[in-house]
Write a protein that holds these residues in place. Structure first.
Motif, PDB file in Angstrom:
ATOM      1  N   UNK A 128       0.798  -1.213   0.000  1.00 29.14           N
ATOM      2  CA  UNK A 128       0.000   0.000   0.000  1.00 29.14           C
ATOM      3  C   UNK A 128       0.831   1.264   0.000  1.00 29.14           C
ATOM      4  N   UNK A 129       0.168   2.381   0.284  1.00 24.68           N
ATOM      5  CA  UNK A 129       0.806   3.696   0.239  1.00 24.68           C
ATOM      6  C   UNK A 129       1.522   3.966   1.565  1.00 24.68           C
ATOM      7  N   UNK A 130       2.643   3.300   1.746  1.00 18.04           N
ATOM      8  CA  UNK A 130       3.429   3.426   2.979  1.00 18.04           C
ATOM      9  C   UNK A 130       4.882   3.709   2.588  1.00 18.04           C
ATOM     10  N   UNK A 131       5.111   4.919   2.135  1.00 18.65           N
ATOM     11  CA  UNK A 131       6.412   5.314   1.603  1.00 18.65           C
ATOM     12  C   UNK A 131       7.542   5.014   2.584  1.00 18.65           C
ATOM     13  N   UNK A 132       8.556   4.350   2.083  1.00 14.77           N
ATOM     14  CA  UNK A 132       9.732   4.057   2.899  1.00 14.77           C
ATOM     15  C   UNK A 132       9.675   2.742   3.633  1.00 14.77           C
ATOM     16  N   UNK A 133       8.518   2.084   3.668  1.00 15.20           N
ATOM     17  CA  UNK A 133       8.404   0.817   4.378  1.00 15.20           C
ATOM     18  C   UNK A 133       8.670  -0.363   3.447  1.00 15.20           C
ATOM     19  N   UNK A 134       8.975  -1.493   4.046  1.00 17.69           N
ATOM     20  CA  UNK A 134       9.305  -2.709   3.297  1.00 17.69           C
ATOM     21  C   UNK A 134       8.432  -3.842   3.829  1.00 17.69           C
ATOM     22  N   UNK A 135       7.739  -4.512   2.927  1.00 20.26           N
ATOM     23  CA  UNK A 135       6.808  -5.564   3.337  1.00 20.26           C
ATOM     24  C   UNK A 135       7.510  -6.905   3.502  1.00 20.26           C
ATOM     25  N   UNK A 136       6.842  -7.799   4.220  1.00 21.21           N
ATOM     26  CA  UNK A 136       7.403  -9.142   4.394  1.00 21.21           C
ATOM     27  C   UNK A 136       7.397  -9.902   3.067  1.00 21.21           C
ATOM     28  N   UNK A 137       6.441  -9.577   2.194  1.00 26.44           N
ATOM     29  CA  UNK A 137       6.448 -10.207   0.875  1.00 26.44           C
ATOM     30  C   UNK A 137       7.697  -9.860   0.085  1.00 26.44           C
ATOM     31  N   UNK A 138       8.139  -8.619   0.213  1.00 24.28           N
ATOM     32  CA  UNK A 138       9.380  -8.205  -0.438  1.00 24.28           C
ATOM     33  C   UNK A 138      10.577  -8.947   0.160  1.00 24.28           C
ATOM     34  N   UNK A 139      10.582  -9.069   1.479  1.00 27.78           N
ATOM     35  CA  UNK A 139      11.676  -9.782   2.135  1.00 27.78           C
ATOM     36  C   UNK A 139      11.716 -11.240   1.701  1.00 27.78           C
TER      37      UNK A 139
END
Length: 249
Positions: free
Chosen positions: A70-81
């Motif tokens: 979503x629109x959470x600039x600067x954050x990194x999701x667990x899916x990305x990890x």
């Protein structure tokens, strides 16, 4: 029997050249007799993952978002990890709690999100020097733990908990083995009240762990290894700590 673990937290350190040298030295060492993970800054996940591929050392990140996307600039999701083959992620480190005002509920939500992606959260707990001197260690650590138990009590065996007394992180001060064991025992017993699986939860100690104190700390019955800061940036020191973790008390 719980298998010991050593996790390195590089914090905001590293460069392409320094990472190459450090990880090459770790890979060249004999295969560890405990579980080993290095938690690197986000920009270096790809490099570290490529270097560690096919080796016994796991890859971890230092934080994650509580949100899936979503629109959470600067954050990194667990899916990305997960796409970078991260097996672990640190959540609730005292520096995140202090500098980014992360509360207990948010930390628990991050841990829950990590588990939903098949990533093991390393959940940090710990008190400040002022809180310890006021005799508030169990109250503070207990409150932090209760937020995790509320969401994930039946899944405690899937978590790693790391007790890091804030007053001992990067200060050169270290809790004595007896002080560390007392808090680890408190954490395990409190968790066991909620679910029997907590007996299998690995509890790590973090806070100025060095080659010369690691063996004595890891010999304590409720300490299952360490979350290592500064010493994880020096291959010789980190490998000595890993070697100390192969022995149980």
């Amino acid at each position: 029997m719980r298998r010991n673990m050593v996790a390195g937290n590089w914090k905001m350190h590293g460069s392409l050249a320094a990472n190459q040298a450090l990880l090459s030295a770790l890979i060249a060492a004999p295969e560890p007799a405990c579980d080993v993970v290095v938690c690197v800054p986000f920009p270096y996940l790809a490099q570290a993952g490529q270097l560690l591929a096919g080796h016994a050392i796991g890859l971890g990140a230092q934080d994650c978002s509580m949100h899936e996307q979503g629109a959470y600039t600067g954050e990194v999701s667990v899916g990305m990890l997960r796409e970078f083959s991260c097996s672990h992620v640190i959540v609730g480190h005292s520096e995140r709690r202090a500098y980014h005002a992360e509360g207990d509920a948010l930390v628990a939500a991050k841990a829950q999100r990590a588990l939903s992606a098949g990533i093991t959260p390393i959940v940090c707990l710990g008190e400040t020097l002022e809180q310890r001197e006021r005799g508030q260690t169990e109250a503070v650590v207990g409150m932090q733990l209760d937020a995790i138990l509320h969401l994930l009590g039946s899944r405690m065996h899937e978590l790693v908990l790391a007790y890091e007394p804030v007053w001992a992180i990067g200060t050169g001060r270290t809790a004595t083995p007896e002080q560390a064991q007392d808090v680890h025992a408190f954490i395990r017993q409190r968790a066991l009240r909620h679910h029997v699986s907590a007996e299998q939860t690995r509890l790590l100690y973090g806070g100025s762990v060095k080659p010369d104190n690691a063996a004595e700390l890891f010999a304590q019955p409720d300490i299952d290894g360490g979350l290592i800061g500064g010493a994880s940036l020096k291959a010789v020191d980190f490998l000595a700590i890993v070697d100390a973790a192969k022995h149980r008390g």
